[in-house]
Design an enzyme around this catalytic site. Structure first.
Site, mmCIF file in Angstrom:
data_model
loop_
_atom_site.group_PDB
_atom_site.id
_atom_site.type_symbol
_atom_site.label_atom_id
_atom_site.label_comp_id
_atom_site.label_asym_id
_atom_site.label_seq_id
_atom_site.Cartn_x
_atom_site.Cartn_y
_atom_site.Cartn_z
ATOM 1 N NE ARG A 276 14.659 2.636 27.326
ATOM 2 C CZ ARG A 276 15.149 2.477 26.115
ATOM 3 N NH1 ARG A 276 14.332 2.306 25.093
ATOM 4 N NH2 ARG A 276 16.437 2.488 25.890
ATOM 5 C CB CYS A 294 22.137 4.401 27.141
ATOM 6 S SG CYS A 294 22.668 3.257 25.841
ATOM 7 C CD GLU A 323 28.129 -1.522 30.084
ATOM 8 O OE1 GLU A 323 28.211 -0.762 29.092
ATOM 9 O OE2 GLU A 323 27.625 -1.200 31.167
ATOM 10 N N GLY A 324 27.179 -3.092 26.977
ATOM 11 C CA GLY A 324 27.812 -3.054 25.661
ATOM 12 C C GLY A 324 27.191 -4.031 24.680
ATOM 13 C CG ASP A 361 22.788 -6.530 19.790
ATOM 14 O OD1 ASP A 361 22.797 -7.213 20.832
ATOM 15 O OD2 ASP A 361 22.121 -5.491 19.661
ATOM 16 N NE ARG A 363 21.466 -5.095 22.676
ATOM 17 C CZ ARG A 363 20.970 -3.934 22.286
ATOM 18 N NH1 ARG A 363 20.458 -3.103 23.181
ATOM 19 N NH2 ARG A 363 20.990 -3.589 21.010
#
Length: 450
Positions: A276, A294, A323-324, A361, A363
């Site tokens: 994961r 989450c 985060e976020g 996004d 990330r």
């Protein structure tokens, strides 16, 4: 009343121009003599004759030939450092506060006696070269011991960027899984009826090899350096003045790896691996907010990883501080407000984020697989994630994913249907239904009762 101080400006070359302050007293940077010298050097330049950085050959298979990562100015570091930035990511600011408030001595030298890793992670082929690992130091867990002679001889600070330890993991849901018979107490992975899991864990701070990071994003090194310099408001001038330095320690959060089962099985292709990859969400992960999936998916990932380890393979959860969706918690809560006041439908889920943040996004999973390369992972038997971005990033790095496992439908909180259905429609993996845009308009979250 006015006074003047010198402002160090970098133009085509260094100049000094007066900066006038109205109704301000000059700041005395030498008031308490903390740093012991009068000169404040804002940056260094490649062509400075004093500059003699510690040699660093990123990608070399021999750590002593590769050299240490040393960003610090302390000691002889001003002219010998070979990396931009500071250790410990965002926590470097707290370190500065500790120094400034005289709670930490400037000349403190860490004593790493007995702090070495309790588990050996053997060097992998992926540690070498300029392609596989560009966002962390593969020798970061051994740095103080490998390079102690260099530190003493050169008078520079060398600190670890990875630490490894062992622990037990305790979560209420794990006790419930034992009670339901989904998780067996075996005394090795699951050690008792409370569901405590015996784990090996690694903490990793980011270390970027700038040419490699630029290549991952399909941009030039110059563009990357300029963007980092400009968007941090000039915080790191050496991104511009020191093109010879190729390594940057960014002020961002790192990651934590939680391994269940024998750590050496992670790199063994004959053993099954359940994984994961999870991005931080404190509201759900820690405090149980039901607006997203989450925490449920995190718990599901931990349980499935533990079960794989009990079946003779290994399980792993990698937790990134993003985060976020790396937009930050302030932005995330603003988006929540906009969603709840605007009807909160799955059809508008990403649009509301884009209205505030400009993107849906940040990330940027392109750097995420580096930790897998460090651990020697070449295939993943069960990927406990629905994210198409994570899947694509891993596969693009040559790592095989045999099976993708979505979160069980019964674990999805009602208010998070907006999130999960919007993500599935946008490309997330599912074994179920993909809704049309018209159907997404009918998926609505809980409204505020104010």
């Amino acid at each position: 009343m006015s006074t003047t101080i010198d402002k160090h400006l970098h133009d085509a070359k260094c100049t000094h121009k007066p900066l006038e302050l109205i109704n301000e007293k000059p700041i005395d940077y030498l008031a308490d003599g903390l740093f012991g010298y009068g000169k404040i050097q804002l940056t260094t330049y490649t062509e400075d004759p004093e500059v003699k950085p510690i040699p660093l050959a990123w990608g070399h298979s021999n750590p002593l030939s590769r050299g240490p990562i040393t960003p610090s100015r302390y000691g002889n570091g001003m002219y010998k450092h070979n990396a931009i930035g500071a250790h410990a990511g965002p926590y470097s600011i707290y370190h500065a506060l500790a120094v400034g408030s005289k709670q930490l001595k400037l000349n403190h030298k860490a004593d790493y006696t007995n702090a070495q890793p309790p588990v050996d992670f053997p060097q992998q082929p992926q540690w070498s070269g300029l392609e596989k690992i560009v966002a962390m130091d593969p020798f970061g867990h051994l740095a103080p011991w490998l390079f102690s002679d260099v530190s003493e001889k050169e008078g520079v600070e060398i600190r670890p960027t990875i630490s490894i330890t062992k622990a037990n993991l305790q979560l209420t849901e794990l006790k419930e899984e034992v009670a339901k018979g989904n998780l067996k107490v075996d005394g090795e992975v699951c050690v008792n009826s409370n569901g405590d899991l015996h784990i090996t864990k690694l903490a990793v701070d980011p270390v970027w090899y700038l040419p490699g990071v630029a290549k991952r994003f399909g941009i030039s090194e110059g563009t990357l350096r300029r963007a980092l310099f400009e968007d941090t408001n000039g915080m790191y001038p050496e991104l511009i003045t020191r093109p010879d330095i190729k390594v940057f320690l960014p002020p961002i959060g790192g990651l934590t790896v939680y391994i269940m089962g024998d750590p050496k099985f992670v790199s063994d292709p004959s053993k099954k691996l359940a994984l994961r990859v999870h991005d931080e969400c404190s509201g759900s992960d820690v405090f149980g907010s039901d607006i997203c999936t989450c925490r449920p998916y995190l718990i599901f990932g931990i349980v499935e990883a533990a079960k794989e380890a009990q079946n003779g393979g290994s399980g792993m959860v990698i937790y990134f501080r993003k985060e976020g969706r790396a937009l930050g918690e302030v932005t995330k809560y603003l988006v929540y407000n906009a969603r709840k006041r605007g009807g909160d439908t799955a059809a508008e889920y990403f649009h509301r984020t884009e209205c505030i943040a400009g993107v849906k996004d940040m990330r940027f999973q392109a750097l995420m697989p580096d930790i897998l390369h460090f651990l020697g992972v070449t295939k993943i038997d069960r990927m406990l994630s629905m994210s198409n971005m994570k899947y694509d990033a891993i596969v693009d790095q040559g790592i095989t994913i045999k099976e993708r496992v979505p979160i069980p439908d019964e674990m999805i909180p009602p208010d998070s249907r907006v999130e999960i259905d919007a993500k599935i429609a946008a490309g997330y993996f599912t074994t179920g239904k993909v809704m049309t845009q018209d159907e997404l308009k009918n998926i609505q979250g809980r409204t505020w009762e104010i």
